[in-house]
Write an enzyme that holds these catalytic residues in place. Structure first.
Site, PDB file in Angstrom:
ATOM      1  N   LYS A 203      21.342 -36.509 -46.385  1.00 46.01           N
ATOM      2  CA  LYS A 203      22.275 -37.542 -45.932  1.00 46.01           C
ATOM      3  C   LYS A 203      21.769 -38.886 -46.425  1.00 46.01           C
ATOM      4  CE  LYS A 203      26.152 -38.223 -43.813  1.00 46.01           C
ATOM      5  NZ  LYS A 203      27.372 -37.602 -44.295  1.00 46.01           N
ATOM      6  N   SER A 408      32.069 -34.828 -44.893  1.00 49.13           N
ATOM      7  CA  SER A 408      31.525 -35.395 -43.664  1.00 49.13           C
ATOM      8  C   SER A 408      32.582 -35.382 -42.566  1.00 49.13           C
ATOM      9  CB  SER A 408      30.980 -36.805 -43.931  1.00 49.13           C
ATOM     10  OG  SER A 408      29.835 -37.045 -43.163  1.00 49.13           O
TER      11      SER A 408
END
Length: 613
Positions: A203, A408
């Site tokens: 991430k 996401s």
């Protein structure tokens, strides 16, 4: 008898001011209305309705960015600035235009003019290419002509039978890359502290504020999907143009030597390497097309552009006859943010309202949720997902069609759908979560400004940006982030019928292409929106007996319907009064958009790295 008390001087003063404001506001509204009438009279005083030729070429010339859903533009901007309406072209309009033209005997060929198209993305290119191929299968030629082709326009042009370029043009190919600016040293110099909370090895959305370069993990992950998408691009172009293997990479990597051999003539380089079929000036191209379709009354080749043709075959003010065999389409495009917003962003409450509307509509049997988003607010993503669940509980299947990206927060929304469809080049996954909180107490201290005081608890005043973030608040935020991540994993596991540990292997914030996601079980099928709609119909046993219904907010839908009218008015007005085009200056692109980061808990499911340069 009681006497009515006279209002005081101050009250009478402000009442008078308010009355004046109301009067002026009404007067301005009336003036604007009259101005609109005058403009329409001036523009259309000599207007002659468009007449469709008996034989013509369909000119497909998208402008701006090709989108799933047009962003809202206020009426005054639409009227005064003609470029505002042209900044976006809806994909569904292009698809409808080409689909209808393929059946129209008056349309004998298609001309692709892509010079004004700024962006389309590979997933939308493939969806549009399906219609172009169907047009060709109907025995109609497709020709592409451009002043200059860039990487995006050239891929779409490669589906044409013939490609021509202007003598001063060329084909500019570069490959794909992900480059970002990094601000750690700058923030250190400004003494701004960013407190970052995240879960997921890959991430990397917040790396620009934590580092001065891209981490090895981010490079590994980004390189993986970049190579996959580039291979898809080159193989498509090579197949379309019947070029040798590796020819595109050779052309790019040796462009300096190639340009030297042709004395810097980029158009000739493109011709010699088979990227185009010929080099023609604009007059030569007009003569060539005139030979194909004949000449119109202005001495140009007989043609109809995609906007005029769409108004003929799909006039926006024609009432739609609705039956009870409807497949509803809801669009969630743009960054996912909290609250209600017009089209252009995927506002949680706005998209949820549309899904709720589809659930209550007896004419809709199943719903296709078109997700084109890199995510955003975790809370808003959950608000949308809850309505997906509510639709399923009401007995209406939900099929997700992924656009260029559904990563996401976009994947959070999609994970529980009955089916997920993606393009092979869709960017998806990025199963991770983060939060960030800046404090500027050190910056203020440099200027001699300090914060001090007392509070009733250890958290009182803890989230003020002019104070250091205390350990209690930091630990609480990190716990919330970790819960959000585990919740994300659980949603994916339940929605996809996978074990938690298997989802963990695919998570950690890593981005996947649609093809890789399909292989890994994160996606059910590879295909575009049309395929997703057909599949949704099959889920409710409708097969070919169904009607596609776009579920939109009535207010914004009415504004979109006015685009056809106002687009013509503004274009004609600017031709008569060009100085009006200068009344509205455009702002430069913003380096950041903080208003889009409005999650109530400041936690985000956002794939910031899903941007190709």
């Amino acid at each position: 008898m009681s006497e009515t008390k006279k209002p005081g001087l101050i009250r009478r003063f402000f009442t008078g001011i308010w009355g004046m404001v109301t009067f002026v506001r009404g007067m301005l509204a009336n003036i604007f209305f009259l101005l609109m009438l005058v403009v329409m009279f001036v523009v259309y005083g000599s207007y002659e309705p468009f007449t469709m030729p008996d034989k013509a070429a369909l000119v497909v010339a998208p402008t701006g960015v090709v989108v799933d859903q047009r962003s809202f533009i206020d009426p005054l901007t639409r009227l005064v600035d003609p470029s505002a309406l042209q900044s976006e072209t809806p994909l569904r309009g292009l698809i409808t235009t080409i689909k209808e033209a393929s059946k129209d005997k008056r349309i004998t060929m298609m001309v692709l003019r892509l010079d004004e198209m700024q962006a389309i993305g590979m997933s939308k290119t493939y969806e549009l290419a399906l219609e172009i191929q169907a047009f060709k299968a109907a025995g109609k030629k497709v020709v592409a002509y451009g002043n200059n082709f860039n990487q995006q326009t050239y891929m779409l042009a490669s589906f044409a039978d013939e490609i021509y370029v202007h003598p001063m043009g060329g084909v500019v190919l570069t490959g794909f890359a992900v480059y970002r600016n990094y601000f750690k040293d700058a923030l250190d110099k400004l003494k701004v502290d960013f407190h970052v909370f995240r879960v997921g090895q890959f991430k990397s959305a917040l790396e620009p504020i934590l580092r001065n370069d891209m981490s090895e993990q981010a490079k590994e992950a980004n390189n993986h999907w970049l190579q996959a998408i580039w291979q898809q691009y080159t193989s498509t172009v090579i197949a379309n143009r019947d070029l040798p293997e590796q020819s595109i990479d050779h052309y790019i990597n040796n462009i300096d030597q190639i340009m030297t051999t042709v004395s810097g003539n980029a158009a000739l380089a493109a011709l010699e390497y088979g990227l185009v079929d010929g080099i023609k000036t604009k007059d030569e191209m007009v003569r060539y097309l005139t030979e194909q379709v004949g000449e119109d009354e202005d001495g140009y080749y007989s043609r109809v552009d995609n906007r005029h043709y769409l108004n003929i075959v799909d006039f926006p003010f024609t009432p739609e006859v609705v039956d009870k065999n409807g497949i509803g389409i809801v669009v969630a495009e743009g960054m996912i943010i909290d609250g209600n917003e017009p089209p252009g962003v995927a506002a949680g409450e706005s998209v949820a309202t549309l899904l709720r509307k589809a659930r209550r509509d007896d004419n809709i049997r199943a719903v296709v949720l078109r997700v084109s988003s890199g995510g955003g607010s975790a809370f808003a993503s959950e608000v949308i997902r809850e309505q997906v669940v509510a639709l399923q509980q009401a007995g209406k299947p939900v099929v997700v069609s992924m656009g260029a990206m559904a990563a996401s927060g976009g994947y959070w929304v999609a994970a529980g759908a009955d089916e997920i469809w993606a393009s092979p080049v869709t960017l998806t996954g990025s199963i991770g979560i983060y939060g960030a909180f800046p404090t500027v107490n050190r910056s203020l201290a440099e200027m001699g400004i300090y914060s001090d005081g007392v509070g009733t608890t250890r958290l009182a005043g803890a989230y003020a940006i002019d104070r250091p973030l205390n350990a209690v608040a930091a630990a609480a935020i990190q716990s919330g982030i970790e819960y959000g991540y585990s919740r994300f994993i659980q949603i994916v596991a339940e929605g996809r019928g996978m074990a938690i540990e298997d989802v963990e292997k695919l998570a950690q914030g890593r981005v996947w292409t649609g093809k890789d996601a399909f292989d890994a079980g994160l996606v059910d099928h590879l295909g575009g929106l049309s395929a997703a709609v057909e599949s949704a119909a099959k889920l409710v046993n409708l097969e070919n007996d169904y009607q596609v219904l776009w579920v939109e907010d009535e207010e914004w839908a009415q504004m979109s319907a006015l685009d056809a009218l106002l687009g013509n008015i503004s274009a004609r007005l600017m031709a008569k009064l060009p100085l009006l085009a200068q009344l509205q200056a455009g702002l430069p692109p913003l380096l950041s958009q903080p208003h889009l980061y409005n999650d109530p808990k400041h936690t985000y499911l956002h794939c910031a790295e899903c941007v190709i340069h």
